[in-house]
Design a protein around this motif. Sequence first.
Motif, PDB file in Angstrom:
ATOM      1  N   THR A  94       0.818  -1.215   0.000  1.00 43.95           N
ATOM      2  CA  THR A  94       0.000   0.000   0.000  1.00 43.95           C
ATOM      3  C   THR A  94       0.848   1.261   0.000  1.00 43.95           C
ATOM      4  O   THR A  94       0.504   2.256  -0.660  1.00 43.95           O
ATOM      5  CB  THR A  94      -0.936   0.010   1.221  1.00 43.95           C
ATOM      6  N   TYR A  95       1.962   1.227   0.717  1.00 43.58           N
ATOM      7  CA  TYR A  95       2.759   2.447   0.905  1.00 43.58           C
ATOM      8  C   TYR A  95       4.140   2.367   0.267  1.00 43.58           C
ATOM      9  O   TYR A  95       5.031   3.153   0.603  1.00 43.58           O
ATOM     10  CB  TYR A  95       2.870   2.748   2.402  1.00 43.58           C
ATOM     11  N   ASN A  96       4.314   1.422  -0.650  1.00 42.84           N
ATOM     12  CA  ASN A  96       5.555   1.302  -1.420  1.00 42.84           C
ATOM     13  C   ASN A  96       6.780   1.186  -0.509  1.00 42.84           C
ATOM     14  O   ASN A  96       7.775   1.902  -0.651  1.00 42.84           O
ATOM     15  CB  ASN A  96       5.725   2.495  -2.363  1.00 42.84           C
ATOM     16  N   LEU A  97       6.689   0.267   0.443  1.00 41.44           N
ATOM     17  CA  LEU A  97       7.796   0.004   1.350  1.00 41.44           C
ATOM     18  C   LEU A  97       8.534  -1.259   0.910  1.00 41.44           C
ATOM     19  O   LEU A  97       7.946  -2.158   0.309  1.00 41.44           O
ATOM     20  CB  LEU A  97       7.276  -0.201   2.777  1.00 41.44           C
ATOM     21  N   LEU A  98       9.805  -1.330   1.219  1.00 38.61           N
ATOM     22  CA  LEU A  98      10.550  -2.560   0.985  1.00 38.61           C
ATOM     23  C   LEU A  98      10.103  -3.586   2.015  1.00 38.61           C
ATOM     24  O   LEU A  98      10.098  -3.315   3.213  1.00 38.61           O
ATOM     25  CB  LEU A  98      12.052  -2.299   1.108  1.00 38.61           C
ATOM     26  N   HIS A  99       9.716  -4.761   1.553  1.00 32.00           N
ATOM     27  CA  HIS A  99       9.151  -5.801   2.407  1.00 32.00           C
ATOM     28  C   HIS A  99      10.239  -6.784   2.808  1.00 32.00           C
ATOM     29  O   HIS A  99      10.843  -7.437   1.968  1.00 32.00           O
ATOM     30  CB  HIS A  99       8.031  -6.519   1.649  1.00 32.00           C
TER      31      HIS A  99
ATOM     32  N   ARG B 287      12.356   3.293   2.416  1.00 36.41           N
ATOM     33  CA  ARG B 287      11.731   2.968   3.689  1.00 36.41           C
ATOM     34  C   ARG B 287      11.359   1.483   3.689  1.00 36.41           C
ATOM     35  O   ARG B 287      10.841   0.956   2.696  1.00 36.41           O
ATOM     36  CB  ARG B 287      10.497   3.833   3.909  1.00 36.41           C
ATOM     37  N   THR B 288      11.606   0.828   4.800  1.00 43.50           N
ATOM     38  CA  THR B 288      11.529  -0.623   4.878  1.00 43.50           C
ATOM     39  C   THR B 288      10.631  -1.047   6.029  1.00 43.50           C
ATOM     40  O   THR B 288      10.610  -0.409   7.084  1.00 43.50           O
ATOM     41  CB  THR B 288      12.951  -1.199   5.099  1.00 43.50           C
ATOM     42  N   ILE B 289       9.883  -2.145   5.837  1.00 40.45           N
ATOM     43  CA  ILE B 289       9.090  -2.714   6.921  1.00 40.45           C
ATOM     44  C   ILE B 289       9.457  -4.179   7.074  1.00 40.45           C
ATOM     45  O   ILE B 289       9.662  -4.889   6.078  1.00 40.45           O
ATOM     46  CB  ILE B 289       7.574  -2.542   6.680  1.00 40.45           C
ATOM     47  N   VAL B 290       9.555  -4.634   8.325  1.00 43.75           N
ATOM     48  CA  VAL B 290      10.052  -5.981   8.574  1.00 43.75           C
ATOM     49  C   VAL B 290       9.187  -6.712   9.591  1.00 43.75           C
ATOM     50  O   VAL B 290       8.768  -6.155  10.602  1.00 43.75           O
ATOM     51  CB  VAL B 290      11.528  -5.942   9.046  1.00 43.75           C
ATOM     52  N   ASP B 291       8.926  -7.973   9.307  1.00 41.79           N
ATOM     53  CA  ASP B 291       8.300  -8.918  10.234  1.00 41.79           C
ATOM     54  C   ASP B 291       9.448  -9.460  11.077  1.00 41.79           C
ATOM     55  O   ASP B 291      10.139 -10.388  10.675  1.00 41.79           O
ATOM     56  CB  ASP B 291       7.615 -10.028   9.435  1.00 41.79           C
ATOM     57  N   THR B 292       9.671  -8.851  12.232  1.00 43.66           N
ATOM     58  CA  THR B 292      10.913  -9.081  12.966  1.00 43.66           C
ATOM     59  C   THR B 292      10.758 -10.012  14.148  1.00 43.66           C
ATOM     60  O   THR B 292       9.673 -10.157  14.711  1.00 43.66           O
ATOM     61  CB  THR B 292      11.493  -7.737  13.458  1.00 43.66           C
TER      62      THR B 292
END
Length: 221
Positions: A36-41, A109-114
């Motif tokens: 949705t927000y064009n983040l690196l997954h 900008r990056t989002i992570v399942d950490t």
Amino acid sequence: MQIDNKLLKHYLRNVLFINGTAYAGKSTMVRMLAETYNLLHCGENYDCVPQHLINPQTHPNLCYFQTMRDWQEFINRTPQQYSDWIQGVQHESAEFEIMHLISVSQTQRTIVDTNIPVDVLREIADYHQVAVMLSPQSMAVEHFFDRNDPEKAFLNEQILQADDPEKTMQNFLACMAEINSQQIYDQFAHSGFFALVREDTETDTRTQTLHALARHFGLTD
């Protein structure tokens, strides 16, 4: 050499972290927010550990799959042994994940399942960068095998091959209960980070959860 946490926080400024208990919707939200927000997954941190940099002496938990006798040993460990291993993996892999996230997040900008422990996250990230997602222990255990993914299917197959499949299944579910215990839940809930709780599996709350997380992360007004 030790790296000052202030430096790590600076170089991780473009990273958003989601942690929490099983079956809370973490991986779904990471994927949806990225789209949705064009983040690196970035998925769970185990994938970013270079195998040639670890060995059983320095990283015994990360090397468990190299040293275990077979998959029957894996699924028949006691709940405490399983919990100790999970926590060990989280701590051993944290430094690898941090280095990986620094390298990939400098231009996007990056989002992570950490799985980075919350005590470490407090040192390397600000409040607005971290969200905790929780589900009741019963949900995490009862619905563990509901997901149609290769990992769950493989584990279920191994359990069916055990000498006593019913006993082995109950033991494995007890392992899942241990790593989603009330103590673990409370550690997340009282971590000081923004938290969302999944109340049930019947109601589709993905859109509401997406918007709540987006507001928290500052992705939308």
